[in-house]
Write an enzyme that holds these catalytic residues in place. Sequence first.
Site, short mmCIF file in Angstrom:
data_model
loop_
_atom_site.label_atom_id
_atom_site.label_comp_id
_atom_site.label_asym_id
_atom_site.label_seq_id
_atom_site.Cartn_x
_atom_site.Cartn_y
_atom_site.Cartn_z
N PRO A 140 -9.41 0.21 5.10
CG PRO A 140 -8.47 0.34 2.98
CD PRO A 140 -8.76 -0.62 4.08
CG ASP A 143 -10.67 1.58 -0.22
OD1 ASP A 143 -9.71 1.08 -0.84
OD2 ASP A 143 -11.62 0.94 0.23
CD1 TRP A 168 -15.63 -4.15 -4.05
CD2 TRP A 168 -14.82 -4.37 -1.98
NE1 TRP A 168 -16.45 -3.44 -3.20
CE2 TRP A 168 -15.98 -3.57 -1.93
CE3 TRP A 168 -14.14 -4.64 -0.80
CZ2 TRP A 168 -16.47 -3.04 -0.74
CZ3 TRP A 168 -14.63 -4.11 0.39
CH2 TRP A 168 -15.77 -3.32 0.41
CD GLN A 182 -16.51 -3.73 4.74
OE1 GLN A 182 -16.30 -4.44 3.75
NE2 GLN A 182 -16.43 -2.42 4.67
CD1 TRP A 201 -10.87 -5.29 2.95
CD2 TRP A 201 -11.15 -5.28 5.18
NE1 TRP A 201 -9.64 -5.09 3.53
CE2 TRP A 201 -9.78 -5.08 4.88
CE3 TRP A 201 -11.56 -5.31 6.51
CZ2 TRP A 201 -8.82 -4.90 5.88
CZ3 TRP A 201 -10.62 -5.12 7.51
CH2 TRP A 201 -9.26 -4.93 7.20
CE LYS A 247 -28.63 2.36 5.43
NZ LYS A 247 -28.56 2.04 4.01
CE LYS A 263 -22.63 14.95 6.30
NZ LYS A 263 -21.43 14.84 5.47
#
Length: 926
Positions: free
Chosen positions: A42, A81, A502, A538, A542, A575, A578
Amino acid sequence: MEKNKFDNLEKEVLDFWDKSNTFEKSVSKENPNGNYTFYDGPPFGTGEPHYGHMLSSIAKDVVPRYWTMKGYRVERRWGWDCHGLPIENIIEKDLGIGSKSQIEELGIEKFNQACYSRVLDYADIWDDTIRRIGRWVDFKNSYKTMDLNYMESVWWGFKEMWKKDLVYEGKKVLLYCPRCETPISNFEVAMDNSYKDIEDDTIYVKFKILGKDFSILAWTTTPWTLPANTALAVSENIDYVLAEKDGQKYVLAKDRLAEVIGDASIIEEFKGDNLIGLKYKSLFSEEEFGVVSGDFVNTEDGTGIVHIAPAYGEDDYIVGQKFNLPIKSVLDDKGHFKDTGVYFEKANGEIIKKLESDGVIFSKLRVKHSYPHCHRCDTKLFYRAIPAWFFNISKLRSQMIENNKNINWCPKHLKEGRFAKGIEQAPDWNISRNRYFATPIPIWKCDSCDNIEVIGSVQELKDKSGAVDVKDIHNHSIDGFSWRCDKCNSQMKRISEVFDCWVESGSMPFAQMHYPFENVEKFEKNFPAQYISEYISQTRAWFYVMHVMSTALFNKNSFENVVTTGVILNEKGEKLSKSKKNYPDPSKIIDSFGADSLRAYLMGSSLMHAENLLFSEDEVKDIYRKNIVILWNIYSFYEMYSSEINSQESSDNILDQWIIARLNQLIEDVTKSMDDYDLPNAVRPIADFINDFSTWYLRRSRDRFKGDDVLDKQMALGTMKHILTDLSKVMAPFMPFISEQVWQRVSGHNFQNEDKSVHLEEWPEFQSYDQEVIEQMKLARKIVEAGLSKRSDAGMKIRQPLPYYSTDLVKTINTKYISIIESELNIQELRFGRNELGVELSEELLMEGIKRELVRTINSIRKNMGLTINDTVAVSFETDDELIIKTIEMFKDDLSKSVLASKIERGSNTQEEFTINNSIIRIGIK
Ligand SMILES: [Zn+2]
Ligand SMILES: [Zn+2]
C-alpha cells in the site's frame, strides 16, 4: 503536444470496461486453475501519485492480467498506508505545531482526528490516475491500516510474537530525530537515501594521561559528544607509537602518524594492549576515565584511538555495556544540552572554542562526510541510547534465511545478494515509536511490580477493562483503560509507545483479511501470495518486514515470486523532483502517446530488472510508433477487406505458413518469459513481431488481397484474422487498450457485447511450429537486403525491374522462397553466383518500370484527393515520350485495374506534371 486519436480509442475502452464491469467479470469468471494471490504494497495517500507509483502499479497490473487469462482467479484489492510520520508531519504543519508538547496540549484525540480526516485527501486523484493507466484493482473495497479490523489483526500478530518470546524491551542506540522526538529505523533512513554530504569541523583532541608525560590523540567528527565521553578505545592488535613533535609527546597508531602529525621522531613502538588501563582526566569535569579495548577500532581514518560516548554511538554503547562505563546523557528529548540549553548541532563551535582555550586541541580539520537526516522532516539525526521495544531478529534469522529459499526473486541476484545479506546483518527490529497516529502497542504494565499483560484482541481488551463498547483502538481511545494487577493489586496501564508503521505493513497479508477473527479458511488457502512487486529499496523494507512477520507467525515465506523494479531518473540521470519540474509530465506523455505506450516502455525497460532508467520521451515515442501506430496501420488495411472473408482456409502459402510459425514463436517466448516473471523479455519480442508482420508479411501479401485469385485471397484474409486475434491476446496484459480495440473489431463484437473482452479470453497456447520456415525466411530476407544494397549502389530505383541478381546463398534456399525474393528485389531471375546485379535494360524491362511508376504516381494522386477503393476515376495524360505512350497502350487493362480507372486516354485535361525516366508526363484525374 497534441492529443492523438489513440487517446480517444483508449478512453472508449475505459468507458466500455466501466460500463460492462469487465474487471469484476475477469475476477468472477470461471477459474479452472484455482486462485492466484497477489498482494498490494500500500502507498500513502498523503501525496499525488508519481512515475514511481505508476511503474509499480503497471507491474501490479500486467502480471495479474496474464494469470487471469491463464485461467486463474486473481483478486486485486487496493490498500492504503495511513499511519505514521508522513501524515503526522502534514498535520503539524497545518496546525502550525512544532513539537510533541504542543500536540499533547492540543489533545491527542484532536490530533489523531485531524490525521484521520486528511489521510486520504488524494484518494480521488489516485483513482483517476490508476484508472487512466489501465490498472485493474478494487479501489472501493480498499483496506486501510487505520481500520479497527486491520489494527486488531496487528495486535493479534504481536501477541503471537510475544507468546513465542520474540519481543523484548531494551535500551539500544538508535538513530533519533529530535524534532519528531522519536527513534527512526535504519532502513527508513537508508530507503529514502536520507544520508547527505555535509561539511563539519572535526578535531584531534589531546587526552593527557595521568602520571605520564604524554597524551593520547583521538579524533572526532562530532565534538558535541565529548562532554559525554567516558572512555578511549584501542585495538590490541594495532601497532602504536609514542612520537615527539615540538617538545610534546603523543600516542597514536603507527599507520596514522604521517597523516596526523607529519614529521616526528618515534620514541617507542608497541601493541595496543600496552595502553589498556591507562587513566586520563575528563575534558569537562574532575572525573577520571580509562583506556579500554575495542575490536571495531581500525586505522582507516582518525588516530587508531576512538573517543567513546556510550549514550551517543552504537559501538560506544556496546563498549559501555561490556566495561560497565557510566552513560552520560547530556541532551534532552529535543536535542538540547540539559545544562546550557544549546542545540546539539550548534554546540560544536562553543565546545571547540573551550577546548582551544584549554590547549587540548592538537589540530582541526574540515571534512565532508555523509550524515543521516530525518526522512520526513529533514532534521539532522543523531544516535541515542533509548529504551525501546524490539522484535528479536537474531532468534528468527536462520529460519528467515531458510524460508528465503522458497522465493523466486526477479532479478535473481537479489535472492542470495541484497535480501539474504540484509537478513544476515539485520539488527533486532525496533518496533516502538514515541508518536501518536498509529496502532498502539497493546502492552499494559503494572505501575508498581514488573507484571506485563499483552492484549491480542478487542474482546480481550473489553474483558480486561470492563469497557462495553470499543469502536476504536487508537491510543486516545484506549489509554484510559486500566485494571488491577493480578500479582500486586496495583494499576495496569498501557505503555505510551505506538508501533512502527512497518509492523502494520508487515502484517498486511493477514491483517487485510482481519485474520484470524474472520476469513480463516480463505487466508490459509491463499497464503503465501504468488506475486508481489515494488521498487528495489523495499528489499530492506516491505519485502523484509513481511518476511519477518510471516516467518515468526507461520514459519513460511509470505510471497513466492517478487519482481523488483529500479528507479526512474530524468534524462540527465537526476532524481525526479516535483518542485524542480525536471521531468516530462506523465499526463502529457499519456495524452500524446497513450497509456499503452508508457506501459510497454516501462515494462520493456531495464527497470524491471531492478536497474535505474533515464526516462526518455523519445523512447516512449519510438515504442508508440513500433507497437501502436504500425499495428493500427496493419489493422486498418485488414479492415478494408475484412467484409470479404467467407471461409477460413488452411493455407499452403509460404508467407502464411511463415507468419503463423512466427506467431507461435512469439506466444512461446512471451509465455516462457511471463512464467519466469521476466517482463522485459516478455514485452520486447512483440514489437519485433509487429515489424515482421508489417514490413514483410503484409508488404509481400498486399497484392494477394487485391488480386483475382479468390482462394489465395481467402487464405491471406483468414491468416490475418487469425494473427490479429491471437496477437491482441498476447499483447493484452501489456497494452490492454490497443489489444481490446483490435480484438473487439476483428472478432466482430465491436463493443456491443458486455460479456466479451480480450481480457476475458483464454491465453493462447503455442502450437509446435516449423523452425525451418523461420530460418529459411530469415535467409530470404538476408538475400533481399544484400540485393537492395547492390541496387542502391548501382543507382537503380526499386520500381525498375532488372534482369537478374546472383548470389551464392541460392544454394541453401528452398525454391519456395525464390519468387518472393524475385518480386521483392524486382528482378526477373535469381541466379547462383557471386553477388552481381544485372543492370542491362531491355525495352521490355524499361516498359515494366514505367508501368510501375505510373501506378504509383496515379495512386498517390488518388490518395491526395482522398479517394477510396470505392471510387472509380477517368485518367487523362499528355507526353512526348514514345516509350511511355507505348507502355500505356500495351498495359492499358492492367493499369486501369491497378489504379481503379474506367479509362485511360491521351487528352489535354491534365492537372499535374511528373517526371518518369527523365521524360515529362502530365496527368489528370476525374
Ligand atoms: Zn523528524
Ligand atoms: Zn503489579
